[in-house]
Scaffold this motif. Structure first.
Motif, PDB file in Angstrom:
ATOM      1  N   GLY A 106     -10.978  -6.568 -10.605  1.00  0.00           N
ATOM      2  CA  GLY A 106     -11.593  -6.281 -11.891  1.00  0.00           C
ATOM      3  C   GLY A 106     -11.511  -4.790 -12.196  1.00  0.00           C
ATOM      4  N   LEU A 107     -11.328  -4.463 -13.485  1.00  0.00           N
ATOM      5  CA  LEU A 107     -11.083  -3.077 -13.858  1.00  0.00           C
ATOM      6  C   LEU A 107     -11.999  -2.583 -14.973  1.00  0.00           C
ATOM      7  CD1 LEU A 107      -7.180  -3.337 -14.005  1.00  0.00           C
ATOM      8  CD2 LEU A 107      -8.515  -2.283 -12.151  1.00  0.00           C
ATOM      9  N   ILE A 108     -12.202  -1.280 -14.951  1.00  0.00           N
ATOM     10  CA  ILE A 108     -12.860  -0.568 -16.047  1.00  0.00           C
ATOM     11  C   ILE A 108     -11.760   0.191 -16.780  1.00  0.00           C
ATOM     12  CG2 ILE A 108     -14.541   1.205 -16.681  1.00  0.00           C
ATOM     13  CD1 ILE A 108     -15.918   0.611 -13.953  1.00  0.00           C
ATOM     14  N   ALA A 109     -11.702   0.054 -18.077  1.00  0.00           N
ATOM     15  CA  ALA A 109     -10.641   0.693 -18.850  1.00  0.00           C
ATOM     16  C   ALA A 109     -11.224   1.705 -19.839  1.00  0.00           C
ATOM     17  CB  ALA A 109      -9.830  -0.355 -19.599  1.00  0.00           C
ATOM     18  N   ILE A 110     -10.644   2.882 -19.853  1.00  0.00           N
ATOM     19  CA  ILE A 110     -10.984   3.917 -20.839  1.00  0.00           C
ATOM     20  C   ILE A 110      -9.731   4.152 -21.680  1.00  0.00           C
ATOM     21  CG2 ILE A 110     -11.834   6.249 -21.235  1.00  0.00           C
ATOM     22  CD1 ILE A 110     -13.818   4.498 -19.760  1.00  0.00           C
ATOM     23  N   LEU A 111      -9.800   3.781 -22.941  1.00  0.00           N
ATOM     24  CA  LEU A 111      -8.645   3.887 -23.827  1.00  0.00           C
ATOM     25  C   LEU A 111      -8.917   4.910 -24.932  1.00  0.00           C
ATOM     26  CD1 LEU A 111      -5.893   2.932 -24.903  1.00  0.00           C
ATOM     27  CD2 LEU A 111      -7.102   1.083 -26.099  1.00  0.00           C
ATOM     28  N   LYS A 112      -8.068   5.919 -24.998  1.00  0.00           N
ATOM     29  CA  LYS A 112      -8.146   6.933 -26.049  1.00  0.00           C
ATOM     30  C   LYS A 112      -6.914   6.812 -26.928  1.00  0.00           C
ATOM     31  CE  LYS A 112     -10.752  10.157 -23.125  1.00  0.00           C
ATOM     32  NZ  LYS A 112     -10.793  11.514 -22.508  1.00  0.00           N
ATOM     33  N   VAL A 113      -7.142   6.538 -28.203  1.00  0.00           N
ATOM     34  CA  VAL A 113      -6.052   6.341 -29.150  1.00  0.00           C
ATOM     35  C   VAL A 113      -5.993   7.530 -30.098  1.00  0.00           C
ATOM     36  CG1 VAL A 113      -5.030   4.779 -30.836  1.00  0.00           C
ATOM     37  CG2 VAL A 113      -6.447   3.860 -29.004  1.00  0.00           C
ATOM     38  N   PHE A 114      -4.838   8.160 -30.164  1.00  0.00           N
ATOM     39  CA  PHE A 114      -4.643   9.337 -31.013  1.00  0.00           C
ATOM     40  C   PHE A 114      -3.711   8.961 -32.169  1.00  0.00           C
ATOM     41  CE2 PHE A 114      -5.826  10.813 -26.885  1.00  0.00           C
ATOM     42  CZ  PHE A 114      -6.559  11.982 -27.076  1.00  0.00           C
ATOM     43  N   TYR A 115      -4.275   8.877 -33.373  1.00  0.00           N
ATOM     44  CA  TYR A 115      -3.475   8.521 -34.544  1.00  0.00           C
ATOM     45  C   TYR A 115      -2.926   9.763 -35.233  1.00  0.00           C
ATOM     46  CZ  TYR A 115      -5.711   3.937 -34.142  1.00  0.00           C
ATOM     47  OH  TYR A 115      -6.152   2.733 -33.687  1.00  0.00           O
ATOM     48  N   LYS A 116      -1.833   9.543 -35.941  1.00  0.00           N
ATOM     49  CA  LYS A 116      -1.219  10.642 -36.685  1.00  0.00           C
ATOM     50  C   LYS A 116      -2.002  10.973 -37.934  1.00  0.00           C
ATOM     51  CE  LYS A 116       3.297  12.129 -38.407  1.00  0.00           C
ATOM     52  NZ  LYS A 116       4.723  11.758 -38.564  1.00  0.00           N
ATOM     53  N   SER A 117      -2.572   9.948 -38.566  1.00  0.00           N
ATOM     54  CA  SER A 117      -3.307  10.140 -39.821  1.00  0.00           C
ATOM     55  C   SER A 117      -4.713   9.579 -39.707  1.00  0.00           C
ATOM     56  CB  SER A 117      -2.572   9.446 -40.975  1.00  0.00           C
ATOM     57  OG  SER A 117      -3.358   9.436 -42.153  1.00  0.00           O
ATOM     58  N   GLU A 118      -5.657  10.281 -40.269  1.00  0.00           N
ATOM     59  CA  GLU A 118      -7.046   9.809 -40.258  1.00  0.00           C
ATOM     60  C   GLU A 118      -7.264   8.725 -41.302  1.00  0.00           C
ATOM     61  OE1 GLU A 118     -11.596  11.651 -40.595  1.00  0.00           O
ATOM     62  OE2 GLU A 118      -9.852  12.972 -40.563  1.00  0.00           O
ATOM     63  N   LYS A 119      -6.445   8.756 -42.371  1.00  0.00           N
ATOM     64  CA  LYS A 119      -6.643   7.828 -43.483  1.00  0.00           C
ATOM     65  C   LYS A 119      -5.903   6.516 -43.297  1.00  0.00           C
ATOM     66  CE  LYS A 119      -7.455  11.461 -46.912  1.00  0.00           C
ATOM     67  NZ  LYS A 119      -7.007  12.054 -48.203  1.00  0.00           N
ATOM     68  N   ARG A 120      -4.712   6.566 -42.685  1.00  0.00           N
ATOM     69  CA  ARG A 120      -3.906   5.353 -42.565  1.00  0.00           C
ATOM     70  C   ARG A 120      -3.510   5.108 -41.115  1.00  0.00           C
ATOM     71  NH1 ARG A 120       0.799   4.810 -46.854  1.00  0.00           N
ATOM     72  NH2 ARG A 120       0.653   2.704 -46.003  1.00  0.00           N
ATOM     73  N   HIS A 121      -4.085   4.080 -40.529  1.00  0.00           N
ATOM     74  CA  HIS A 121      -3.747   3.713 -39.151  1.00  0.00           C
ATOM     75  C   HIS A 121      -4.240   2.298 -38.880  1.00  0.00           C
ATOM     76  CE1 HIS A 121      -7.950   4.175 -37.904  1.00  0.00           C
ATOM     77  NE2 HIS A 121      -7.960   5.354 -38.495  1.00  0.00           N
ATOM     78  N   PRO A 122      -3.762   1.650 -37.827  1.00  0.00           N
ATOM     79  CA  PRO A 122      -4.197   0.286 -37.505  1.00  0.00           C
ATOM     80  C   PRO A 122      -5.684   0.249 -37.133  1.00  0.00           C
ATOM     81  CG  PRO A 122      -2.197   0.880 -36.312  1.00  0.00           C
ATOM     82  CD  PRO A 122      -2.730   2.140 -36.911  1.00  0.00           C
ATOM     83  N   ASP A 123      -6.235  -0.955 -37.118  1.00  0.00           N
ATOM     84  CA  ASP A 123      -7.617  -1.128 -36.693  1.00  0.00           C
ATOM     85  C   ASP A 123      -7.726  -0.854 -35.197  1.00  0.00           C
ATOM     86  OD1 ASP A 123      -8.269  -1.913 -39.246  1.00  0.00           O
ATOM     87  OD2 ASP A 123      -8.039  -4.044 -38.823  1.00  0.00           O
ATOM     88  N   THR A 124      -8.543   0.112 -34.836  1.00  0.00           N
ATOM     89  CA  THR A 124      -8.699   0.458 -33.423  1.00  0.00           C
ATOM     90  C   THR A 124      -9.257  -0.712 -32.623  1.00  0.00           C
ATOM     91  OG1 THR A 124      -9.057   2.773 -34.032  1.00  0.00           O
ATOM     92  CG2 THR A 124      -9.758   2.114 -31.846  1.00  0.00           C
TER      93      THR A 124
END
Length: 212
Positions: free
Chosen positions: A64-82
């Motif tokens: 079993g794992l603990i996951a820490i995911l940091k997502v860095f988008y190019k644009s604050e206005k247009r990006h997929p649903d985190t």
């Protein structure tokens, strides 16, 4: 046996959450060589699998794992649903062989950031037998500026909205408000006028009587 792994995949993260394509048997498929736009979903998973294995050679996390995911988008206005993007990422991680199955993820923390110059995601995996995690929510002493989100308007929504506006414009109530005598400019109610010029000209009964 390893109890930790870290993966960094450069490029704008994408999600396949709204993508649906099925074969003739009705099974969901993820094509990669059709030459069409949707190939990018499968290619992105393959890239994740390749990079994950390259950065963590010979490591296999089986517990079993603990996951820490940091997502860095190019644009604050247009990006997929985190909230949906983790599925695409973990499908790629599973294909790499770094983990046995994405069901191993027992706890996941996802953070959203913005980096115009270097969009990417960073994922850290910690074995539950060796690591624990805690977090706290604290009230800010000085509130920061709010980020306000508006509903997304797609073409279907716009068409429906325009249709409603058109129906409202053409409704009997709207039409009554625009009925005016061409001579005295009096606002008219149903039955108080006569039509002429193919229905384009309205004349109130009083003005019509004065014409003769």
């Amino acid at each position: 046996m390893s109890d930790y792994a870290k993966i960094i995949v450069n490029g704008s993260p994408i999600t396949k959450s709204n993508f649906k394509l099925h074969n003739k048997d009705g099974r969901a498929i993820l094509p990669y060589n059709t030459g069409k736009y949707h190939d990018r979903y499968a290619l992105y998973e393959q890239e994740i699998a390749y990079v994950a294995r390259l950065q963590n050679p010979k490591i296999v996390l089986e517990e079993g794992l603990i996951a820490i995911l940091k997502v860095f988008y190019k644009s604050e206005k247009r990006h997929p649903d985190t909230i949906n993007i983790s599925k695409s990422i973990f499908d790629g991680i599973e294909k790499s062989g770094l983990i046995v199955n994405d069901a191993q993820i027992k706890k996941i923390f996802v953070e959203e950031y913005y980096d115009k110059e270097n969009p990417r995601f960073e994922l850290e995996l910690f074995a539950e037998s060796s690591y624990d995690i805690s977090y706290s929510i604290n009230k800010k002493e000085t509130p920061t500026e709010k980020t306000i989100y508006s509903p997304i308007k797609n073409s279907k929504t716009l068409k429906t909205s325009d249709k409603k506006k058109s129906e409202k414009k053409d409704s009997p109530k709207a039409s009554k408000e625009k009925l005016q005598c061409e001579i005295c400019n009096k606002y008219l109610k149903e039955g108080e006028y006569l039509k002429g010029n193919g229905g384009k000209t309205l004349i109130c009964r009083a003005c019509f009587s004065n014409l003769f």
